[in-house]
Design an enzyme around this catalytic site. Structure first.
Site, PDB file in Angstrom:
ATOM      1  CG  HIS A  62      -1.923   1.079   1.304  1.00 42.20           C
ATOM      2  ND1 HIS A  62      -3.126   0.633   1.349  1.00 42.20           N
ATOM      3  CD2 HIS A  62      -2.074   2.171   1.209  1.00 42.20           C
ATOM      4  CE1 HIS A  62      -3.926   1.615   1.416  1.00 42.20           C
ATOM      5  NE2 HIS A  62      -3.310   2.683   1.238  1.00 42.20           N
ATOM      6  CG  HIS A  64      -0.738   6.871  -1.476  1.00 40.10           C
ATOM      7  ND1 HIS A  64      -1.954   6.736  -2.013  1.00 40.10           N
ATOM      8  CD2 HIS A  64      -1.067   6.300   0.036  1.00 40.10           C
ATOM      9  CE1 HIS A  64      -2.979   6.322  -1.091  1.00 40.10           C
ATOM     10  NE2 HIS A  64      -2.261   5.964   0.092  1.00 40.10           N
ATOM     11  N   GLY A  69      -2.004  12.915  -0.559  1.00 36.51           N
ATOM     12  CA  GLY A  69      -2.173  14.271   0.186  1.00 36.51           C
ATOM     13  C   GLY A  69      -2.845  15.195  -0.880  1.00 36.51           C
ATOM     14  CD  GLU A  71      -6.812  13.631   2.108  1.00 35.10           C
ATOM     15  OE1 GLU A  71      -6.922  13.855   3.462  1.00 35.10           O
ATOM     16  OE2 GLU A  71      -6.238  12.731   1.453  1.00 35.10           O
ATOM     17  CE1 TYR A 131      -8.192   6.969  -0.032  1.00 30.85           C
ATOM     18  CE2 TYR A 131      -9.587   8.994   1.088  1.00 30.85           C
ATOM     19  CZ  TYR A 131      -8.585   8.034   1.278  1.00 30.85           C
ATOM     20  OH  TYR A 131      -7.722   8.081   2.159  1.00 30.85           O
ATOM     21  NE  ARG A 164     -10.160  11.367   4.113  1.00 28.28           N
ATOM     22  CZ  ARG A 164      -8.929  10.723   4.823  1.00 28.28           C
ATOM     23  NH1 ARG A 164      -7.795  11.439   4.532  1.00 28.28           N
ATOM     24  NH2 ARG A 164      -9.143   9.762   5.625  1.00 28.28           N
ATOM     25  CG  HIS A 196      -9.446   4.592   3.080  1.00 28.52           C
ATOM     26  ND1 HIS A 196      -8.182   5.336   3.559  1.00 28.52           N
ATOM     27  CD2 HIS A 196     -10.424   5.226   3.756  1.00 28.52           C
ATOM     28  CE1 HIS A 196      -8.586   6.205   4.194  1.00 28.52           C
ATOM     29  NE2 HIS A 196      -9.871   6.358   4.336  1.00 28.52           N
ATOM     30  NE  ARG A 228      -8.963   5.052   9.664  1.00 29.55           N
ATOM     31  CZ  ARG A 228      -8.381   6.030   9.087  1.00 29.55           C
ATOM     32  NH1 ARG A 228      -7.689   6.946   9.394  1.00 29.55           N
ATOM     33  NH2 ARG A 228      -8.061   5.745   7.551  1.00 29.55           N
ATOM     34  CG  ASP A 280      -1.611   5.110   3.851  1.00 35.46           C
ATOM     35  OD1 ASP A 280      -1.861   5.243   2.683  1.00 35.46           O
ATOM     36  OD2 ASP A 280      -2.371   5.744   4.759  1.00 35.46           O
TER      37      ASP A 280
HETATM   38 ZN    ZN Z   1      -6.232   4.640   2.907  1.00 36.08          ZN
END
Ligand code: ZN
Length: 361
Positions: A62, A64, A69, A71, A131, A164, A196, A228, A280
Site C-alpha cells: 500500500h 502512494h 495528500g 487534502e 477512493y 472523504r 480504506h 486506526r 500507506d
Molecule cells: Zn487509505
C-alpha cells in the site's frame, strides 16, 4: 552468473538455521547446508554472510507512489516516492495506488511511475481505482483492466466509513469486488479489492453485510488501516476470526501502534496468517503529516522487540503479503525458484544489504 550468499542465518520466513543461498540472475537457485557445493556451477561471486541474517525482501502492499495528500489544498501535495527511499526501508516489492485525489493524479501516471521504479530494481504492481465509486479504470471495465494491464492486480483503495469517501453502498462494493474477483480469475491474478476504512461510525460493518448478502469469497476483500482506533481493531478481530484478511498501517499516526495491535490481535485469537502490514507511504494524515515508508520496517522491528516471534512478524510483510497479491510462488520467500529479493541484517536488525531481483542495491 552465480552469486553465493555464504553462511547466513536464514528466515524463509520460516527459520531454517544456517544456510548458503545460491542466486542465478534474478532467481534463487538453491538453499543448501553451508559448504555443500552443487557440481557443474561456475562460482562467480561469494558474499560472506557471517553474522548476518537473511530475510525475504519486504513487500509493501500500500504505497502512494505518485504522492498522495493535497487534502489541505495544493500546498499539502506530497511528491512522488523515490527508489532509494523504498530500498533503504528494506522493501523490494510494492503495490502502488491512487487515493483521495483522482482529479489531479491519474492511473496513467501511476502505471508509468510503477514502471520507472521497476527500472530501478523494485518489483511493482498497481491497483486501479481510487477512493471513489464508481472507480476510475484504464479501460472502463475493472475485469478488463486486470486482463489487459499487466501491473494491475486489483482495485483500491476504495474508501468506506470516511467523510472523504463517496459513501458507497453494499451493492456498490459487491459489484466492484465481484468484477475484480472475476478479472483476477481470468487473468490469473489476485483480483483483490482494497478497502480504506476511515474513522466513520460504521467502521467495517459494511463488510459483514456484503459477505452476508453475496457469494463473494471473503479473501477477495482486504480492509486496511484497521488499527486506526480500538473499536475498529475489535471489529477487525471479529472479521479476521471469521476468515477475513486484515491489513495494519505502520507509523505513529496510524492509531494503535502496529506492535501493540499485533499483540492484541494474537491475544484475541486471530491467526497471524490473516494479518499483513503496509506503510500507506505518501499518504497524508488528517493533520497534514506524511506517512513514511521507513515506518514499516521500524514497526516490524518494534514488534520483534516486544517479543512477537521474528518469523511470525516477518511472515506478515513477506509470505502473507505475497499471498494477498497473488505472488506467493515468486515473492516473500527464500526458496528455489523464487525471485532473488533478500535482506541481510546484522544482529541488531540493521539492514546491511538489500538484494532485489538478484542485484545488490
Ligand atoms: Zn487509505
Amino acid at each position: 552468473m552465480i552469486v553465493l550468499l555464504q553462511n547466513a542465518q536464514v528466515y524463509a520466513p520460516r527459520y531454517l538455521g544456517r544456510k548458503d543461498i545460491w542466486l542465478v540472475g534474478d532467481k534463487i537457485l538453491r538453499v543448501t547446508a553451508p559448504g555443500e557445493y552443487p557440481a557443474g556451477h561456475p562460482l562467480v561471486e561469494i558474499i560472506s554472510c557471517d553474522g548476518l541474517t537473511a530475510f525475504p525482501g519486504v513487500i509493501d502492499t500500500h504505497v502512494h507512489i505518485t504522492g498522495g495528500g493535497g487534502e489541505q489544498g495544493p500546498a499539502s501535495r506530497i511528491p512522488e516516492i523515490c527508489a532509494r527511499e523504498i530500498l533503504q526501508a528494506g522493501v523490494t516489492t510494492i503495490c502502488g495506488l491512487l487515493g483521495a485525489d483522482r482529479q489531479t493524479r491519474s492511473l496513467k501516471s501511476l502505471l508509468a511511475k510503477a514502471k520507472a521504479l521497476e527500472c530501478e530494481g523494485i518489483s511493482t504492481f498497481i491497483y486501479a481505482g481510487s477512493y471513489e465509486v464508481p472507480p476510475v479504470t484504464f479501460t472502463g471495465d475493472i475485469a478488463e483492466d486486470l486482463l489487459l494491464i499487466d501491473k494491475v492486480i486489483g482495485i483500491g483503495e476504495i474508501a468506506i466509513s470516511d467523510y472523504r469517501s463517496s459513501h458507497p453502498s453494499v451493492s456498490d462494493i459487491t459489484r466492484i469486488a465481484s468484477a475484480a474477483h472475476l478479472g483476477g480469475m481470468i487473468s490469473a491474478k489476485a483480483g483483490l479489492t482494497v478497502l480504506h476504512v476511515g474513522d466513520g461510525r460504521a467502521g467495517m460493518l459494511i463488510l459483514d453485510r456484503i459477505l452476508r448478502s453475496s457469494d463473494l469469497p471473503v479473501k477477495t476483500l482486504l480492509p486496511t488501516h484497521v488499527n486506526r482506533n480500538r473499536e475498529l481493531l475489535m471489529q477487525a478481530v471479529r472479521y479476521a476470526k471469521s476468515g477475513g484478511n486484515i491489513d495494519l498501517t505502520s507509523g505513529e499516526k496510524a492509531g494503535i501502534p502496529v506492535a501493540q495491535a499485533i499483540k492484541i490481535l494474537l491475544r484475541k485469537g486471530v491467526s497471524s496468517e490473516r494479518i499483513t502490514i503496509s506503510s500507506d507511504a505518501g499518504g497524508s494524515s488528517p493533520d497534514g503529516s506524511v506517512c513514511e515508508i521507513s515506518a514499516l520496517y521500524e514497526d516490524i522491528i518494534s514488534a520483534i522487540r516486544i517479543g512477537i516471534p521474528t518469523e511470525l512478524v516477518f511472515s506478515m510483510v513477506t509470505q502473507n503479503a505475497a499471498e494477498r497479491i497473488g505472488q506467493s510462488a515468486k515473492k516473500g520467500c527464500i526458496e528455489p525458484g523464487a525471485d532473488a529479493d533478500i535482506l541481510l541484517l546484522d544482529s541488531e536488525y540493521n539492514i546491511q544489504k538489500v538484494i532485489a531481483m538478484g542485484k545488490e542495491m
